[in-house]
Design an enzyme around this catalytic site. Structure first.
Site, PDB file in Angstrom:
ATOM      1  N   CYS A 154       0.770  -1.183   0.011  1.00  8.43           N
ATOM      2  CA  CYS A 154      -0.091   0.080   0.009  1.00  8.43           C
ATOM      3  C   CYS A 154       0.945   1.365   0.081  1.00  8.43           C
ATOM      4  O   CYS A 154       0.629   2.094  -0.733  1.00  8.43           O
ATOM      5  CB  CYS A 154      -0.964  -0.010   1.258  1.00  8.43           C
ATOM      6  SG  CYS A 154      -0.062  -0.573   2.670  1.00  8.43           S
ATOM      7  N   SER A 184      -5.286   0.558  10.083  1.00  9.57           N
ATOM      8  CA  SER A 184      -5.933  -0.271   9.089  1.00  9.57           C
ATOM      9  C   SER A 184      -4.843  -1.085   8.031  1.00  9.57           C
ATOM     10  O   SER A 184      -5.446  -2.075   7.655  1.00  9.57           O
ATOM     11  CB  SER A 184      -6.833   0.653   8.230  1.00  9.57           C
ATOM     12  OG  SER A 184      -6.343   1.499   7.384  1.00  9.57           O
ATOM     13  N   ARG A 261       4.368   3.235  12.124  1.00 12.06           N
ATOM     14  CA  ARG A 261       2.800   3.000  12.411  1.00 12.06           C
ATOM     15  C   ARG A 261       2.660   4.289  13.374  1.00 12.06           C
ATOM     16  O   ARG A 261       3.041   4.344  14.461  1.00 12.06           O
ATOM     17  CB  ARG A 261       2.695   1.613  13.095  1.00 12.06           C
ATOM     18  CG  ARG A 261       1.154   1.510  13.352  1.00 12.06           C
ATOM     19  CD  ARG A 261       0.479   1.011  12.070  1.00 12.06           C
ATOM     20  NE  ARG A 261       0.997  -0.264  11.513  1.00 12.06           N
ATOM     21  CZ  ARG A 261       0.784  -0.824  10.283  1.00 12.06           C
ATOM     22  NH1 ARG A 261       0.050  -0.097   9.537  1.00 12.06           N
ATOM     23  NH2 ARG A 261       1.191  -1.888   9.694  1.00 12.06           N
ATOM     24  N   HIS A 268      -2.928   6.033   4.660  1.00 13.76           N
ATOM     25  CA  HIS A 268      -1.458   6.457   4.975  1.00 13.76           C
ATOM     26  C   HIS A 268      -1.006   7.771   4.569  1.00 13.76           C
ATOM     27  O   HIS A 268      -1.223   8.258   3.485  1.00 13.76           O
ATOM     28  CB  HIS A 268      -0.507   5.371   4.177  1.00 13.76           C
ATOM     29  CG  HIS A 268      -0.719   3.775   4.739  1.00 13.76           C
ATOM     30  ND1 HIS A 268      -1.226   3.575   6.006  1.00 13.76           N
ATOM     31  CD2 HIS A 268      -0.199   2.677   4.187  1.00 13.76           C
ATOM     32  CE1 HIS A 268      -1.463   2.149   6.247  1.00 13.76           C
ATOM     33  NE2 HIS A 268      -0.716   1.755   5.310  1.00 13.76           N
TER      34      HIS A 268
HETATM   35  N1  LIG Z   1      -4.932  -3.608   5.205  1.00 15.73           N
HETATM   36  C1  LIG Z   1      -4.253  -3.007   4.252  1.00 15.73           C
HETATM   37  O1  LIG Z   1      -4.155  -1.643   4.107  1.00 15.73           O
HETATM   38  C2  LIG Z   1      -3.732  -3.832   2.839  1.00 15.73           C
HETATM   39  C3  LIG Z   1      -2.971  -3.081   1.859  1.00 15.73           C
HETATM   40  C4  LIG Z   1      -2.406  -3.680   0.826  1.00 15.73           C
HETATM   41  C5  LIG Z   1      -2.397  -5.167   1.058  1.00 15.73           C
HETATM   42  N2  LIG Z   1      -2.880  -5.849   2.154  1.00 15.73           N
HETATM   43  C6  LIG Z   1      -2.976  -7.115   2.142  1.00 15.73           C
HETATM   44  O2  LIG Z   1      -4.059  -7.601   1.897  1.00 15.73           O
HETATM   45  C7  LIG Z   1      -4.381  -8.878   2.804  1.00 15.73           C
HETATM   46  C8  LIG Z   1      -5.681  -8.823   3.775  1.00 15.73           C
HETATM   47  O3  LIG Z   1      -5.288  -7.768   4.576  1.00 15.73           O
HETATM   48  P1  LIG Z   1      -6.767  -7.112   5.545  1.00 15.73           P
HETATM   49  O4  LIG Z   1      -6.081  -5.730   6.224  1.00 15.73           O
HETATM   50  O5  LIG Z   1      -8.111  -7.301   4.610  1.00 15.73           O
HETATM   51  O6  LIG Z   1      -6.618  -7.999   6.645  1.00 15.73           O
HETATM   52  P2  LIG Z   1      -7.776  -8.815   7.510  1.00 15.73           P
HETATM   53  O7  LIG Z   1      -8.781  -7.601   7.854  1.00 15.73           O
HETATM   54  O8  LIG Z   1      -6.830  -9.304   8.874  1.00 15.73           O
HETATM   55  O9  LIG Z   1      -8.265  -9.724   6.781  1.00 15.73           O
HETATM   56  C9  LIG Z   1      -7.739 -11.059   6.464  1.00 15.73           C
HETATM   57  C10 LIG Z   1      -8.571 -11.969   5.824  1.00 15.73           C
HETATM   58  O10 LIG Z   1      -8.014 -13.242   5.476  1.00 15.73           O
HETATM   59  C11 LIG Z   1      -8.944 -14.296   5.737  1.00 15.73           C
HETATM   60  N3  LIG Z   1      -8.274 -15.493   6.026  1.00 15.73           N
HETATM   61  C12 LIG Z   1      -7.472 -15.682   7.386  1.00 15.73           C
HETATM   62  N4  LIG Z   1      -7.140 -17.252   7.294  1.00 15.73           N
HETATM   63  C13 LIG Z   1      -7.408 -17.568   6.259  1.00 15.73           C
HETATM   64  C14 LIG Z   1      -7.616 -18.852   5.762  1.00 15.73           C
HETATM   65  N5  LIG Z   1      -6.979 -19.839   6.195  1.00 15.73           N
HETATM   66  N6  LIG Z   1      -7.968 -18.971   4.606  1.00 15.73           N
HETATM   67  C15 LIG Z   1      -8.749 -18.054   3.876  1.00 15.73           C
HETATM   68  N7  LIG Z   1      -8.997 -16.701   4.205  1.00 15.73           N
HETATM   69  C16 LIG Z   1      -8.220 -16.735   5.645  1.00 15.73           C
HETATM   70  C17 LIG Z   1      -9.751 -13.642   6.826  1.00 15.73           C
HETATM   71  O11 LIG Z   1     -10.824 -14.533   7.004  1.00 15.73           O
HETATM   72  P3  LIG Z   1     -11.729 -14.583   8.591  1.00 15.73           P
HETATM   73  O12 LIG Z   1     -12.342 -13.410   8.738  1.00 15.73           O
HETATM   74  O13 LIG Z   1     -12.381 -15.922   8.398  1.00 15.73           O
HETATM   75  O14 LIG Z   1     -10.521 -14.916   9.687  1.00 15.73           O
HETATM   76  C18 LIG Z   1     -10.074 -12.240   6.623  1.00 15.73           C
HETATM   77  O15 LIG Z   1     -10.982 -12.460   5.395  1.00 15.73           O
HETATM   78  C19 LIG Z   1      -2.937  -9.179   3.424  1.00 15.73           C
HETATM   79  O16 LIG Z   1      -2.318  -9.883   2.716  1.00 15.73           O
HETATM   80  C20 LIG Z   1      -2.358  -7.772   3.487  1.00 15.73           C
HETATM   81  O17 LIG Z   1      -1.069  -7.722   3.384  1.00 15.73           O
HETATM   82  C21 LIG Z   1      -3.480  -5.134   3.047  1.00 15.73           C
END
Ligand SMILES: NC(=O)c1ccc[n+]([C@@H]2O[C@H](COP(=O)([O-])OP(=O)(O)OC[C@H]3O[C@@H](n4cnc5c(N)ncnc54)[C@H](OP(=O)(O)O)[C@@H]3O)[C@@H](O)[C@H]2O)c1
Length: 364
Positions: A154, A184, A261, A268
């Site tokens: 991001c 976030s 952070r 951000h």
């Molecule tokens: N947040 C950001 O700003 C951002 C920016 C760029 C990239 N990302 C990337 O995007 C991804 C998700 O980030 P997020 O912020 O959305 O995280 P999050 O809110 O913690 O969500 C994680 C997701 O992954 C799922 N998950 C966990 N274990 C799993 C499994 N075994 N099989 C399938 N799904 C599973 C969770 O499902 P449950 O609800 O069932 O646990 C939830 O839907 C990460 O790789 C992160 O690095 C995030």
């Protein structure tokens, strides 16, 4: 004579259909991590941008089994990934972390889908495109399934969006960037950790011990995102430095990052010191930024007008302000860059990639 497997044939015929139909055919979409911050935003954006949605399949962990999510009027159950769960999907957005992507993204690609992956699993693979459409979208394959496209980190996305017009018009010699990253960026649990700590702090109670961040995040700044390497950089900094060069297709300029952070809820902020190859006038820098698609210029600091995380949370685009020349080095320009890490930093960039691949009119 070689035979073609059923999966490969289905994938080839979907590719041809997609090429022929362009934006006319509704696309079957999967979202892995559909219950997370990025996954839920994917669903909102599919709706907001009137993405031509055919079938929708949602995946998350066992914990979410039995839940549903609604998008474009379809209420869809959340499933757990299975080896044939991606069959028939045209595009699958992954947002569940590196391990899930490493295991399942190749399965979805083999089933014929375009995979757009938000994790760091494939970003630096030499055979995978790391894409920000405004910068290197011309390299995207057209309507072709069976590929994995990596969505950058991001903080990298908003940085390269701001650098792109400067590189194009003046050339870059070096970039130093310091980030101020919202909670976030760490996902749902990270936001929850800040909320719980703020509540305790406001009540005068001692803060519960942190589970997600290495120190309390309420009323604090933490100079660590990810884990430390022996060279003193943390993993987020390494991502920014490597990904920036890969996306911009140029490893000749120097990049150095320092990530922090902060207790902002979402969006951000970054300050970048950008050394150009040429000495140019302020008007030229402003004009380059103004004409770049996806960039918003908000630069009247004396009137208190510059981008802030509050203002750009839940907004598309990358905002740039406080643009000024360094006093000791006339080739160096200082820029303040703010963007919603969940939107342009993740889900929006992913959807824009899909819109380009399938030749959809953006946002319609
Ligand atoms: N947040 C950001 O700003 C951002 C920016 C760029 C990239 N990302 C990337 O995007 C991804 C998700 O980030 P997020 O912020 O959305 O995280 P999050 O809110 O913690 O969500 C994680 C997701 O992954 C799922 N998950 C966990 N274990 C799993 C499994 N075994 N099989 C399938 N799904 C599973 C969770 O499902 P449950 O609800 O069932 O646990 C939830 O839907 C990460 O790789 C992160 O690095 C995030």
């Amino acid at each position: 004579m070689r035979t073609c497997s059923k999966k490969k044939w289905m994938s080839m015929s979907r590719t041809i259909e997609a090429e022929e139909a362009g934006s006319r055919r509704p696309l079957n979409v999967g979202v892995v991590g559909a219950t997370g911050l990025v996954g839920e935003l994917f669903l909102r954006l599919l709706e907001e941008r009137s993405f031509p949605l055919g079938r929708l399949k949602l995946f998350a962990s066992d914990r979410s089994k039995g839940q549903t999510r609604t998008c474009q009027g379809k209420t869809v159950p959340v499933e757990v990934q299975t080896p044939d769960g991606f069959d028939g999907l045209d595009v699958v957005f992954f947002s569940s972390g590196d391990d899930i992507s490493k295991e399942w993204a190749p399965v979805a690609a083999r089933a014929g889908a375009v995979v757009i992956d938000n994790s760091a699993a494939f970003r630096m693979d030499s055979d995978k495109l790391l894409c920000v459409p405004e910068v290197n979208g011309h390299l995207l394959p057209k309507g072709r399934g069976g590929v994995i496209i990596a969505n950058p980190n991001c903080s990298t996305i908003q940085l390269v969006c701001a650098l792109q017009p400067l590189q194009k018009d003046f050339g870059l010699e070096s970039v130093h960037v310091a980030t101020y990253q919202a909670v976030s960026g760490g996902g749902k649990e990270a936001q929850n950790e800040l909320a719980v700590q703020l509540k305790a702090w406001a009540a005068g109670e001692s803060l519960p011990s942190p589970q997600i961040f290495p120190h309390p995040i309420a009323m604090n700044c933490i100079p660590q995102i990810g884990s430390f390497q022996d060279n003193g950089f943390c993993s987020e900094e390494i991502k920014i430095m490597r990904e920036t060069k890969k996306i911009m297709g140029d490893s000749s300029f120097r990049v150095s990052a320092f990530t922090v952070r902060i207790p902002a809820w979402n969006a951000h902020s970054e300050v970048a010191w950008v050394r150009l190859k040429k000495q140019v006038e302020p008007e030229a820098v402003l004009a380059a930024i103004k004409k770049q698609s996806g960039l918003i210029l908000e630069d009247e600091p004396k009137k208190g007008i510059y981008p802030t995380a509050h203002k750009y949370s839940d907004k598309d685009g990358v905002a740039v302000g406080r643009i000024h020349r360094d006093l000791d080095d006339p080739n160096t320009w200082i820029l303040w860059i703010v963007s919603d890490n969940l939107r342009k930093g993740a889900a929006l960039n992913g959807i824009q990639i899909a819109e380009r691949i399938f030749d959809l009119k953006s946002g319609s």
